[in-house]
Design a protein around this motif. Structure first.
Motif, short mmCIF file in Angstrom:
data_model
loop_
_atom_site.label_atom_id
_atom_site.label_comp_id
_atom_site.label_asym_id
_atom_site.label_seq_id
_atom_site.Cartn_x
_atom_site.Cartn_y
_atom_site.Cartn_z
N THR A 187 55.18 21.94 52.96
CA THR A 187 55.13 22.18 51.51
C THR A 187 56.36 22.92 51.01
O THR A 187 56.48 23.19 49.82
CB THR A 187 53.87 22.98 51.12
OG1 THR A 187 53.87 24.21 51.84
CG2 THR A 187 52.62 22.19 51.45
N ALA A 192 54.60 20.47 43.01
CA ALA A 192 53.16 20.72 43.09
C ALA A 192 52.37 19.44 43.34
O ALA A 192 51.38 19.43 44.08
CB ALA A 192 52.68 21.39 41.80
N ALA A 193 52.82 18.33 42.72
CA ALA A 193 52.09 17.07 42.88
C ALA A 193 52.15 16.60 44.34
O ALA A 193 51.14 16.16 44.91
CB ALA A 193 52.69 16.00 41.96
N GLU A 195 52.65 18.50 46.93
CA GLU A 195 51.87 19.42 47.74
C GLU A 195 50.39 19.06 47.70
O GLU A 195 49.72 19.01 48.74
CB GLU A 195 52.06 20.86 47.23
CG GLU A 195 51.31 21.86 48.07
CD GLU A 195 51.52 23.31 47.64
OE1 GLU A 195 52.55 23.59 47.00
OE2 GLU A 195 50.64 24.13 47.95
N GLU A 196 49.89 18.76 46.53
CA GLU A 196 48.48 18.40 46.40
C GLU A 196 48.21 17.08 47.12
O GLU A 196 47.18 16.91 47.79
CB GLU A 196 48.09 18.32 44.91
CG GLU A 196 46.65 17.94 44.64
CD GLU A 196 45.62 18.85 45.31
OE1 GLU A 196 46.00 19.95 45.77
OE2 GLU A 196 44.45 18.44 45.41
N ARG A 199 48.02 17.80 50.75
CA ARG A 199 46.77 18.48 51.09
C ARG A 199 45.62 17.49 51.21
O ARG A 199 44.82 17.53 52.15
CB ARG A 199 46.44 19.54 50.04
CG ARG A 199 45.33 20.50 50.47
CD ARG A 199 44.86 21.39 49.33
NE ARG A 199 44.23 20.62 48.27
CZ ARG A 199 42.96 20.22 48.31
NH1 ARG A 199 42.19 20.52 49.34
NH2 ARG A 199 42.46 19.50 47.33
N LYS A 200 45.57 16.55 50.26
CA LYS A 200 44.50 15.55 50.30
C LYS A 200 44.61 14.68 51.55
O LYS A 200 43.60 14.34 52.17
CB LYS A 200 44.56 14.67 49.05
CG LYS A 200 43.96 15.37 47.83
CD LYS A 200 43.87 14.42 46.65
CE LYS A 200 43.14 15.09 45.49
NZ LYS A 200 43.64 14.63 44.19
N ARG A 221 46.92 29.09 48.84
CA ARG A 221 45.76 28.18 48.82
C ARG A 221 45.24 27.90 50.23
O ARG A 221 44.76 26.80 50.50
CB ARG A 221 46.18 26.88 48.14
CG ARG A 221 46.54 27.07 46.67
CD ARG A 221 46.81 25.74 46.03
NE ARG A 221 45.65 24.85 46.13
CZ ARG A 221 45.74 23.53 46.00
NH1 ARG A 221 46.88 22.95 45.82
NH2 ARG A 221 44.65 22.79 46.09
N ASP A 224 41.89 26.18 50.70
CA ASP A 224 41.78 24.76 50.34
C ASP A 224 42.35 23.85 51.43
O ASP A 224 41.97 22.69 51.55
CB ASP A 224 42.54 24.48 49.04
CG ASP A 224 41.88 25.15 47.85
OD1 ASP A 224 40.66 25.43 47.95
OD2 ASP A 224 42.58 25.42 46.87
N TRP A 225 43.30 24.38 52.18
CA TRP A 225 43.96 23.58 53.20
C TRP A 225 43.24 23.60 54.55
O TRP A 225 43.08 22.58 55.19
CB TRP A 225 45.38 24.10 53.44
CG TRP A 225 46.45 23.63 52.51
CD1 TRP A 225 46.81 24.21 51.33
CD2 TRP A 225 47.30 22.50 52.69
NE1 TRP A 225 47.84 23.50 50.77
CE2 TRP A 225 48.17 22.45 51.58
CE3 TRP A 225 47.42 21.53 53.69
CZ2 TRP A 225 49.14 21.46 51.43
CZ3 TRP A 225 48.39 20.55 53.55
CH2 TRP A 225 49.23 20.52 52.42
#
Lengths: 282, 271
Positions: A187, A192-193, A195-196, A199-200, A221, A224-225
């Motif tokens: 990351t 940010a996009a 990174e998200e 993560r998904k 976060r 979340d990870w």
């Protein structure tokens, strides 16, 4: 998310009674890794379960990359035991471990397209006489679509943004169809996009049962990870769920350290703080 | 018309054209790796070091290729070892060791009476002097290098782009590096007779550098480099016949011209 957690708990329960070797993808006992003039990792003992994402956090120079490289078989431990999927890393069949380095590790002016780079993920699995066949192409296509880069397959890699470079690296790792995924600060320097999106992808892979180890300096976060966190500062300071680690206090020490002077620090200075934070185990 | 085909009438010229084709093809093929792995200094180093081998073989009446080959391969493996260990800077090693080896060659050579003439041909090559048995050796070594590139193609590509991740995935990056260095040594030995020690680095670097300007993928770059390499050696040899100049120098000048044309073409396409 919730569904995945419940699923994992169910899987854990069915695994109860099995021994550790079957539950753990990576087992490290008393692992030391020494470079010529200093020890990067001291007495590391931990395990990574199948189907979990383990985050490695710690300041710069804390041995995060060293740990990942040792598990990948790129560095040899100077003492201690390390077993990856039941074997020393270098004894594993080709294609088992996928390692995603930081993007600066390669020269992006190399004459290659995104497709070419992702296709390299298949190479470890192909013998000299085997052709790059329809199945390989299929896997590469799929890996590209997972990271949403299908439409960039023909683009030269020198024309990618930082986030796209990182996603291309992740796609190459996926094309390898690995049994263990190692990510070194993916990351860093991405938007940010991206990174998200990463993560998904990681959560999806973990949900499918892949063990994932990821070094990160981004502490905001972590829950979340990751399922569990390993706090590293040449030694394992703490290991547990993000909440357990926060409660242990080791985490806040690292956090403060990383935020106040997270850049270069002296590797040789004694760490008196270690004694104050007894290790916890999940 | 007769005047244009004149060079092909002589047996020594025919041999030279076949040798030049082989040398042009494999030098530029290997040159693709040399450029992308940034090994050009190593190529130069191996060529200079092998001079000591050539001279020792010459003085002992042994085969030229045997002497050059042994020293070149040993040097290449030695470089690989130093490169892996990384304790001493590679530049320093090459700078010290290979100028030393080269000087040893010159020293031994200068003790001989006829040294001025022979030295000239080693430094700048004499492709017109290729004998039938030399030609078989050149062709044999070229085929070995070419087949090895084809067989190891994927591994060489991956370890050139990203040796660390390739190794993590189970590909033996150090073995590929050593294999590449040995192939490079053999290529240099093959090229020595055509263009000589001083110009061999140019033949390794220039055609591949020209191809790099015009391509965006690895395989087309290698193919175009081979084309440029062959065009330089064949064209240079042909031209040298008419301009009565050193064949090695003409070959390298032609390759250099192609390089600048490639740069010009690249800018034209962009504009």
């Amino acid at each position: 998310m919730k569904k995945q957690v419940i699923l994992r708990q169910a899987q854990d329960e069915t695994r109860q009674g099995q021994d550790d070797a079957e539950r753990d993808a990576v087992v490290a006992r008393d692992l030391d890794v020494r470079y010529e003039d200093f020890t990067a990792l001291v007495g590391a003992t931990f395990a990574v379960h199948y189907g979990e994402a383990l985050g490695i956090v710690g300041p710069n120079g804390s041995g995060k990359s060293t740990l990942l490289k040792t598990i990948a078989g790129l560095l040899l431990p100077s003492s201690g035991e390390l077993s990856v999927l039941g074997q020393p890393p270098r004894k594993l069949p080709p294609g088992t471990i996928a390692y995603v380095p930081q993007v600066e590790a390669v020269d992006w002016s190399f004459p290659a397209t995104v497709w070419d780079v992702v296709a390299m993920g298949r190479f470890a699995r192909l013998r000299f006489w085997q052709h790059f066949g329809p199945n390989d192409r299929e896997v590469v296509h799929h890996a590209l679509s997972v990271v949403s880069m299908g439409d960039l397959a023909g683009r030269r890699i020198s024309n990618l943004s930082g986030g796209q470079q990182q996603r291309a690296f992740v796609a190459r790792a996926l094309a390898q169809e690995p049994k263990l995924l190692l990510l070194d600060e993916p990351t860093t320097g991405v938007d940010a996009a991206t990174e998200e999106a990463l993560r998904k992808i990681v959560r999806k892979l973990v949900g499918d049962g892949l063990p994932v180890l990821m070094a990160t300096h981004d502490l905001d976060r972590v829950d979340d990870w990751f399922d569990r966190l390993l706090v590293l500062d040449r030694r394992v300071l703490a290991l547990g769920t993000p909440r357990e680690v926060v409660e242990s206090g080791a985490y806040s020490a690292i956090r403060e350290h990383t935020h106040t002077h997270g850049h270069l620090r002296h590797d040789h200075e004694p760490h008196a703080a270690h004694a104050a934070h007894p290790e916890i185990r999940a | 018309m007769e005047i244009l085909t004149e060079p092909f009438h002589y047996a020594f010229m025919q041999r030279a054209f076949v040798a030049a084709l082989a040398v042009g093809l494999i030098c530029s093929t290997m040159g693709t790796y040399v450029i992308l792995r940034k090994l050009s200094f190593i190529g130069d180093g191996i060529a200079h070091a092998s001079f000591a081998g050539i001279v020792i073989a010459y003085l002992r009446g042994a085969n030229f290729y045997l002497g050059a080959g042994i020293v070149a391969v040993l040097t290449a493996v030695g470089i690989g070892f130093v490169h892996r260990r990384g304790r001493i800077s590679l530049d320093t090693t090459i700078g010290v060791l290979f100028t030393g080896m080269f000087a040893l060659g010159v020293f031994l050579m200068s003790q001989q009476r006829s040294y001025a003439v022979d030295l000239q041909s080693f430094l700048f090559g004499d492709i017109l002097a290729v004998q039938p048995q030399d030609l078989w050796l050149i062709l044999g070594l070229s085929i070995i290098v070419g087949v090895t590139v084809a067989v190891l193609f994927r591994g060489l590509l991956y370890t050139t782009f990203d040796p660390v991740v390739a190794q993590a995935s189970g590909i033996n990056s150090p073995a590929y590096e050593y294999a590449l260095l040995v192939m490079l040594a053999l290529t240099i030995v093959v090229a020595l007779q055509a263009v000589g020690i001083v110009l061999v680095a140019a033949l390794l670097v220039t055609p591949a550098a020209a191809a790099y300007q015009l391509t965006s993928r690895f395989s087309p770059m290698m193919a175009l480099a081979a084309l440029f390499g062959a065009a330089s050696t064949e064209g240079g040899l042909y031209l040298s016949y008419y301009v009565r100049a050193s064949s090695g120098a003409t070959i390298v000048l032609l390759a250099t011209l192609l390089f600048f044309l490639a740069i010009g073409l690249k800018h034209l396409r962009r504009a």
